[in-house]
Design a protein around this motif. Structure first.
Motif, PDB file in Angstrom:
ATOM      1  N   ALA A  95       0.829  -1.205   0.000  1.00 27.79           N
ATOM      2  CA  ALA A  95       0.000   0.000   0.000  1.00 27.79           C
ATOM      3  C   ALA A  95       0.865   1.257   0.000  1.00 27.79           C
ATOM      4  N   ILE A  96       1.943   1.219   0.784  1.00 21.73           N
ATOM      5  CA  ILE A  96       2.840   2.379   0.840  1.00 21.73           C
ATOM      6  C   ILE A  96       3.512   2.610  -0.513  1.00 21.73           C
ATOM      7  N   LEU A  97       3.962   1.512  -1.137  1.00 23.48           N
ATOM      8  CA  LEU A  97       4.606   1.649  -2.447  1.00 23.48           C
ATOM      9  C   LEU A  97       3.643   2.196  -3.484  1.00 23.48           C
ATOM     10  N   TYR A  98       2.379   1.748  -3.429  1.00 28.05           N
ATOM     11  CA  TYR A  98       1.387   2.260  -4.386  1.00 28.05           C
ATOM     12  C   TYR A  98       1.131   3.746  -4.152  1.00 28.05           C
ATOM     13  N   ALA A  99       1.047   4.121  -2.869  1.00 30.17           N
ATOM     14  CA  ALA A  99       0.780   5.524  -2.555  1.00 30.17           C
ATOM     15  C   ALA A  99       1.954   6.420  -2.932  1.00 30.17           C
ATOM     16  N   SER A 100       3.153   5.846  -2.923  1.00 28.31           N
ATOM     17  CA  SER A 100       4.345   6.653  -3.204  1.00 28.31           C
ATOM     18  C   SER A 100       4.868   6.433  -4.617  1.00 28.31           C
ATOM     19  N   LYS A 101       4.028   5.915  -5.508  1.00 24.44           N
ATOM     20  CA  LYS A 101       4.489   5.657  -6.878  1.00 24.44           C
ATOM     21  C   LYS A 101       4.907   6.948  -7.582  1.00 24.44           C
ATOM     22  N   ASP A 102       4.217   8.060  -7.256  1.00 23.49           N
ATOM     23  CA  ASP A 102       4.596   9.334  -7.865  1.00 23.49           C
ATOM     24  C   ASP A 102       5.987   9.764  -7.408  1.00 23.49           C
ATOM     25  N   ALA A 103       6.275   9.504  -6.128  1.00 25.05           N
ATOM     26  CA  ALA A 103       7.600   9.860  -5.614  1.00 25.05           C
ATOM     27  C   ALA A 103       8.689   9.042  -6.315  1.00 25.05           C
ATOM     28  N   PHE A 104       8.443   7.727  -6.500  1.00 28.95           N
ATOM     29  CA  PHE A 104       9.414   6.898  -7.216  1.00 28.95           C
ATOM     30  C   PHE A 104       9.554   7.337  -8.666  1.00 28.95           C
ATOM     31  N   SER A 105       8.430   7.748  -9.250  1.00 30.21           N
ATOM     32  CA  SER A 105       8.483   8.237 -10.624  1.00 30.21           C
ATOM     33  C   SER A 105       9.344   9.486 -10.738  1.00 30.21           C
ATOM     34  N   ASN A 106       9.251  10.365  -9.728  1.00 30.17           N
ATOM     35  CA  ASN A 106      10.080  11.568  -9.736  1.00 30.17           C
ATOM     36  C   ASN A 106      11.557  11.228  -9.583  1.00 30.17           C
ATOM     37  N   VAL A 107      11.861  10.219  -8.762  1.00 30.63           N
ATOM     38  CA  VAL A 107      13.259   9.810  -8.579  1.00 30.63           C
ATOM     39  C   VAL A 107      13.830   9.280  -9.888  1.00 30.63           C
ATOM     40  N   ILE A 108      13.081   8.394 -10.561  1.00 30.31           N
ATOM     41  CA  ILE A 108      13.537   7.836 -11.840  1.00 30.31           C
ATOM     42  C   ILE A 108      13.692   8.940 -12.879  1.00 30.31           C
ATOM     43  N   SER A 109      12.742   9.892 -12.877  1.00 27.17           N
ATOM     44  CA  SER A 109      12.815  10.994 -13.837  1.00 27.17           C
ATOM     45  C   SER A 109      14.032  11.874 -13.574  1.00 27.17           C
ATOM     46  N   SER A 110      14.372  12.080 -12.299  1.00 25.21           N
ATOM     47  CA  SER A 110      15.570  12.863 -11.979  1.00 25.21           C
ATOM     48  C   SER A 110      16.825  12.176 -12.497  1.00 25.21           C
ATOM     49  N   VAL A 111      16.865  10.849 -12.376  1.00 29.62           N
ATOM     50  CA  VAL A 111      18.016  10.098 -12.901  1.00 29.62           C
ATOM     51  C   VAL A 111      18.084  10.228 -14.421  1.00 29.62           C
ATOM     52  N   ILE A 112      16.923  10.182 -15.080  1.00 30.73           N
ATOM     53  CA  ILE A 112      16.885  10.331 -16.542  1.00 30.73           C
ATOM     54  C   ILE A 112      17.404  11.706 -16.948  1.00 30.73           C
ATOM     55  N   ILE A 113      17.006  12.741 -16.209  1.00 34.68           N
ATOM     56  CA  ILE A 113      17.471  14.097 -16.507  1.00 34.68           C
ATOM     57  C   ILE A 113      18.986  14.185 -16.370  1.00 34.68           C
ATOM     58  N   LEU A 114      19.518  13.553 -15.337  1.00 36.09           N
ATOM     59  CA  LEU A 114      20.972  13.589 -15.132  1.00 36.09           C
ATOM     60  C   LEU A 114      21.713  12.851 -16.238  1.00 36.09           C
ATOM     61  N   LEU A 115      21.142  11.739 -16.708  1.00 32.68           N
ATOM     62  CA  LEU A 115      21.797  10.960 -17.753  1.00 32.68           C
ATOM     63  C   LEU A 115      21.644  11.609 -19.122  1.00 32.68           C
ATOM     64  N   ASP A 116      20.455  12.108 -19.415  1.00 34.86           N
ATOM     65  CA  ASP A 116      20.183  12.700 -20.727  1.00 34.86           C
ATOM     66  C   ASP A 116      20.758  14.110 -20.849  1.00 34.86           C
ATOM     67  N   LYS A 117      20.839  14.827 -19.745  1.00 33.28           N
ATOM     68  CA  LYS A 117      21.400  16.176 -19.671  1.00 33.28           C
ATOM     69  C   LYS A 117      20.735  17.170 -20.634  1.00 33.28           C
ATOM     70  N   PRO A 118      19.406  17.306 -20.601  1.00 32.99           N
ATOM     71  CA  PRO A 118      18.793  18.370 -21.411  1.00 32.99           C
ATOM     72  C   PRO A 118      19.125  19.752 -20.865  1.00 32.99           C
ATOM     73  N   PHE A 119      19.519  19.821 -19.608  1.00 29.53           N
ATOM     74  CA  PHE A 119      19.947  21.079 -18.997  1.00 29.53           C
ATOM     75  C   PHE A 119      20.782  20.749 -17.766  1.00 29.53           C
ATOM     76  N   LYS A 120      21.505  21.751 -17.295  1.00 32.86           N
ATOM     77  CA  LYS A 120      22.295  21.634 -16.071  1.00 32.86           C
ATOM     78  C   LYS A 120      21.981  22.829 -15.181  1.00 32.86           C
ATOM     79  N   GLU A 121      22.522  22.789 -13.980  1.00 30.74           N
ATOM     80  CA  GLU A 121      22.335  23.921 -13.083  1.00 30.74           C
ATOM     81  C   GLU A 121      22.989  25.167 -13.664  1.00 30.74           C
ATOM     82  N   ASP A 122      22.369  26.324 -13.384  1.00 31.11           N
ATOM     83  CA  ASP A 122      22.817  27.648 -13.850  1.00 31.11           C
ATOM     84  C   ASP A 122      22.537  27.872 -15.332  1.00 31.11           C
ATOM     85  N   GLU A 123      21.734  27.009 -15.959  1.00 35.26           N
ATOM     86  CA  GLU A 123      21.352  27.235 -17.355  1.00 35.26           C
ATOM     87  C   GLU A 123      19.937  27.813 -17.427  1.00 35.26           C
ATOM     88  N   TRP A 124      19.703  28.550 -18.512  1.00 30.56           N
ATOM     89  CA  TRP A 124      18.417  29.224 -18.736  1.00 30.56           C
ATOM     90  C   TRP A 124      17.553  28.313 -19.614  1.00 30.56           C
TER      91      TRP A 124
END
Length: 370
Positions: free
Chosen positions: A177-206
């Motif tokens: 039940a906890i994992l189902y309720a927190s699926k959005d949080a896990f999705s955000n974690v995976i998406s953050s990893v994708i952003i870091l790997l794909d590098k569409p932007f970095k910190e201090d960029e516009w």
């Protein structure tokens, strides 16, 4: 005699008192003398790693030394028959474990709160992996701290005599039940990893994404923080950002400056030619603009039933907003001067504006939009 009799009664406490005094003296020497000597030599080194290690470990080590005095004194004291002895030793041991994990946790803090210097992970990423990219450091630092907390929780529960494996097994339904309720949080974690790997932007960029435009300040486990030009902090969940169209303005290399002039139809052909030539000549000789092929374009683009339209396009290097506004201001003022020198008026100026026939404003807006 009474004093000798009292001392003889303390014979069984000798070792306990001896170790307590020894550790107390060492703690005093460490805190008042040794620590200052270590800090002095650390300040002389070129790297900042050892500075941060001292900052991170000083409070846990001092706490551990305090607890060690009581712990060593307790295990060497003749109080084994006291009912609270076992709990006293366990509490002291747990405090020592807490000091250990607290020290490891502080080693992975993002920065030194006293001096503002970067932490070990951030400095290592900047020095070894990629300069000025702290997004990886954010993820690694938070990940290590989470692991340390989980390991500490497991060891503490084991020290207190709880069977953690049985406890986890009994929570199988609750865990689901906890994992189902927190699926959005896990999705955000995976998406953050994708952003870091794909590098569409970095910190201090516009960047521009959906209705948000600003400077990326932080990429964390859950979201990306963007500072808009209105100085607002916007936190966008990574799961939304990874699926949204993103325009990375900082990677374009140059910023376009574009505007249109609506020239009065009383202007002659020679005046138009001279006006276009003067504007293009000014832009080509402006050192604040880029001058690659086709960077400066001044063209008579359209006949309108109330004006001639001249389109002006040029580019500036970089994306600083203040610089953009200053350059635009200089260009606009110079174009006004060029118009005056060539005796060219914009549409609907002076007597022409008062003598112009009324037009349908809706038709005019439609034509401008076209």
């Amino acid at each position: 005699m009474e004093i000798l009799h009292f001392v003889s009664r303390l014979e069984s406490w000798y070792w306990s008192i001896f170790f307590a005094i020894l550790l107390f003296c060492f703690r005093w020497y460490f805190e008042k003398k040794l620590l200052k000597i270590i800090k002095k030599y650390v300040m002389l080194t070129e790297n900042k790693y050892d500075d941060f290690v001292i900052f991170a470990l000083e409070p846990p080590v001092c706490l551990a030394l305090y607890v060690s005095i009581f712990y060593v004194a307790a295990i060497n004291a003749p109080i084994h028959l006291v009912g609270l002895f076992e709990w006293l030793v366990k509490a002291l041991r747990l405090t020592l474990l807490f000091s250990l994990f607290w020290g490891f946790y502080r080693l992975f803090l993002p920065k030194n709160q006293e001096t503002g210097d970067q932490g070990i992970v951030y400095r290592f990423i900047d020095d070894i992996v990629e300069q000025n990219d702290t997004a990886y450091a954010n993820m690694i630092s938070i990940g290590f701290r989470i692991v340390i907390c989980i390991v500490a929780f497991g060891i503490f529960t084991n020290e207190l005599g709880y069977d953690l494996s049985a406890f986890i097994a009994s929570l199988s339904i609750g865990t689901a039940a906890i994992l189902y309720a927190s699926k959005d949080a896990f999705s955000n974690v995976i998406s953050s990893v994708i952003i870091l790997l794909d590098k569409p932007f970095k910190e201090d960029e516009w960047i521009k994404t959906n209705d948000i435009e600003g400077i990326v300040e932080e990429i964390s486990f859950r979201s990306t923080k963007i500072r808009t030009f209105a100085n607002e902090e916007v936190y966008i969940p990574s799961s939304l950002l990874v699926n949204a169209p993103i325009v990375n303005v900082s990677r374009c290399g140059k910023r376009r400056i574009k505007f249109n002039l609506a020239i009065s139809m009383d202007t002659t052909e020679d005046q138009l030619r001279k006006l276009i030539f003067d504007i293009k000549n000014f832009l080509n000789n402006n050192p604040t603009l880029t001058h690659e092929p086709e960077d400066v374009r001044v063209n008579f683009t359209e006949f309108h039933y109330v004006c001639y339209k001249i389109e002006i396009i040029c580019f500036m290097a970089g994306f600083d907003q203040i610089k953009y506004l200053n350059i635009s201001n200089v260009i606009n003022l110079e174009i006004v001067k060029i118009l005056q020198d060539n005796k060219v008026q914009l549409a609907f100026q002076g007597e022409q504006a008062r003598s112009a026939e009324p037009i349908n404003i809706l038709d005019f807006c439609d034509d401008v939009l076209k």
